[in-house]
Write a protein that holds these residues in place. Structure first.
Motif, short mmCIF file in Angstrom:
data_model
loop_
_atom_site.label_atom_id
_atom_site.label_comp_id
_atom_site.label_asym_id
_atom_site.label_seq_id
_atom_site.Cartn_x
_atom_site.Cartn_y
_atom_site.Cartn_z
N ALA A 22 36.35 13.28 35.90
CA ALA A 22 37.87 12.96 35.22
C ALA A 22 38.24 14.74 35.34
N LYS A 23 38.94 16.01 35.83
CA LYS A 23 38.79 17.29 35.82
C LYS A 23 37.83 17.73 36.90
N ALA A 24 37.05 17.54 37.25
CA ALA A 24 35.96 17.90 38.40
C ALA A 24 36.34 19.12 38.82
N VAL A 25 35.37 19.83 39.40
CA VAL A 25 35.70 21.12 40.00
C VAL A 25 34.86 21.08 41.34
N ASP A 26 35.29 21.92 42.49
CA ASP A 26 34.00 22.03 43.57
C ASP A 26 34.42 23.26 43.22
N THR A 27 32.89 23.56 43.08
CA THR A 27 32.52 25.24 43.21
C THR A 27 31.96 26.29 44.19
N LEU A 80 42.44 34.57 50.37
CA LEU A 80 41.74 34.07 49.61
C LEU A 80 42.82 34.30 48.66
N LEU A 81 43.38 36.03 48.18
CA LEU A 81 43.99 35.81 46.96
C LEU A 81 45.55 35.00 47.19
N GLU A 82 46.24 35.25 48.43
CA GLU A 82 47.07 34.11 48.92
C GLU A 82 47.21 32.90 48.41
N THR A 83 46.07 32.27 48.83
CA THR A 83 45.75 30.99 48.44
C THR A 83 45.47 30.97 47.03
N LEU A 84 45.37 31.88 46.39
CA LEU A 84 44.58 31.19 45.11
C LEU A 84 46.20 31.86 44.33
N ALA A 85 47.02 32.92 44.61
CA ALA A 85 48.22 32.67 44.35
C ALA A 85 49.27 31.55 44.21
N ALA A 86 48.75 30.93 45.14
CA ALA A 86 49.73 30.01 45.88
C ALA A 86 49.50 28.32 44.67
N HIS A 87 47.77 28.45 44.12
CA HIS A 87 48.03 27.64 43.39
C HIS A 87 46.81 27.90 42.48
N PRO A 88 47.69 28.71 41.30
CA PRO A 88 47.39 28.80 40.26
C PRO A 88 46.44 28.20 39.33
N ASP A 89 47.23 27.25 38.69
CA ASP A 89 46.68 25.90 38.78
C ASP A 89 45.25 25.07 38.30
N ARG A 90 44.97 25.30 39.63
CA ARG A 90 44.46 24.64 40.56
C ARG A 90 42.35 25.61 40.92
N LEU A 91 42.71 26.38 41.62
CA LEU A 91 42.37 27.06 42.01
C LEU A 91 42.23 28.56 41.21
N ARG A 92 40.55 29.16 41.58
CA ARG A 92 39.87 30.50 41.21
C ARG A 92 39.20 30.85 41.98
N GLY A 93 38.71 31.66 41.91
CA GLY A 93 38.15 32.90 44.24
C GLY A 93 37.28 33.24 43.32
N ILE A 94 36.21 33.64 44.22
CA ILE A 94 34.74 34.95 44.05
C ILE A 94 35.50 35.70 45.22
N ALA A 95 35.16 37.31 45.31
CA ALA A 95 35.92 37.90 46.02
C ALA A 95 34.72 38.80 46.30
N VAL A 96 35.03 39.81 47.87
CA VAL A 96 33.88 40.66 48.20
C VAL A 96 34.68 41.49 48.45
N ALA A 97 34.49 43.08 47.93
CA ALA A 97 35.66 44.01 47.81
C ALA A 97 34.44 45.20 47.77
N HIS A 110 42.00 40.15 39.47
CA HIS A 110 41.87 38.89 38.05
C HIS A 110 43.81 38.41 37.87
N ASP A 111 44.25 39.12 37.96
CA ASP A 111 45.60 38.68 37.89
C ASP A 111 45.35 37.28 38.90
N ALA A 112 45.70 37.36 40.01
CA ALA A 112 45.24 36.60 40.88
C ALA A 112 44.12 35.35 41.02
N GLY A 113 43.89 35.68 40.23
CA GLY A 113 41.99 33.97 39.95
C GLY A 113 41.25 34.47 40.42
N ILE A 114 40.79 35.75 39.97
CA ILE A 114 39.69 35.80 41.01
C ILE A 114 38.40 36.31 39.26
#
Length: 162
Positions: A22-27, A80-97, A110-114
């Protein structure tokens, strides 16, 4: 010329020999928009849309996921940011900027989930060790981590322990 790589499995499934906890994370996974991709990339990938990733999470029993900016998109984190914003309770992200972004952009990420930045010395489209000092400060400011995609033959910048 870039090499081709396969797209997402159209029929993902969970493991057969064990139950995913339960609560497994694909990293580590990528979402990819359709071409065109950046010049100087090391590979060409077919689209891997957010819906395919979410389907894979569901099919394999993963509750959460971490998406990593793919080098074919360079520093354009918009998908990446659009996807995180659409699923804030499920996804986080690592950016290249680029490290010279203004503070408000880092806060918006950060607010978007990075939750981290990626240094990539292996593939065209990544940012290398030149950004390390600035990324270190940004990560400290936001409680993020640094992810390294590198090889032992790539040297750390002067002043860093090897």
């Amino acid at each position: 010329m870039t090499r081709e790589c396969p797209g997402p499995d159209p029929s993902p499934h969970g493991p057969k020999s064990f139950k995913v906890p339960a609560k497994a994370v694909d990293t580590h996974a990528h979402v990819l928009g359709p071409p065109p991709y950046i010049e100087g990339r090391s590979y060409t990938a077919p689209p891997a849309p957010p819906a395919a990733y979410l389907n894979m999470l569901d099919a394999t029993g993963m509750a959460y996921g971490v998406l990593v900016q793919a080098s074919v998109h360079g520093v354009d984190n918009s998908l990446l940011l659009e996807t995180l914003a659409a699923h804030p309770d499920r996804l986080r992200g690592i950016a290249v900027a680029p490290p010279e972004l203004p503070a408000r952009d880092w806060q918006q990420m950060h607010d978007a989930g990075i939750r981290g930045l990626r240094i990539n010395t292996l593939y065209g489209g990544g940012l290398g060790f030149d950004a390390l000092d600035r990324f270190e400060a940004i990560c400290l400011d936001h409680g993020w981590h640094l992810q390294f995609l590198t090889a032992p033959s790539h040297r750390w910048p002067p002043g860093y322990p090897s």
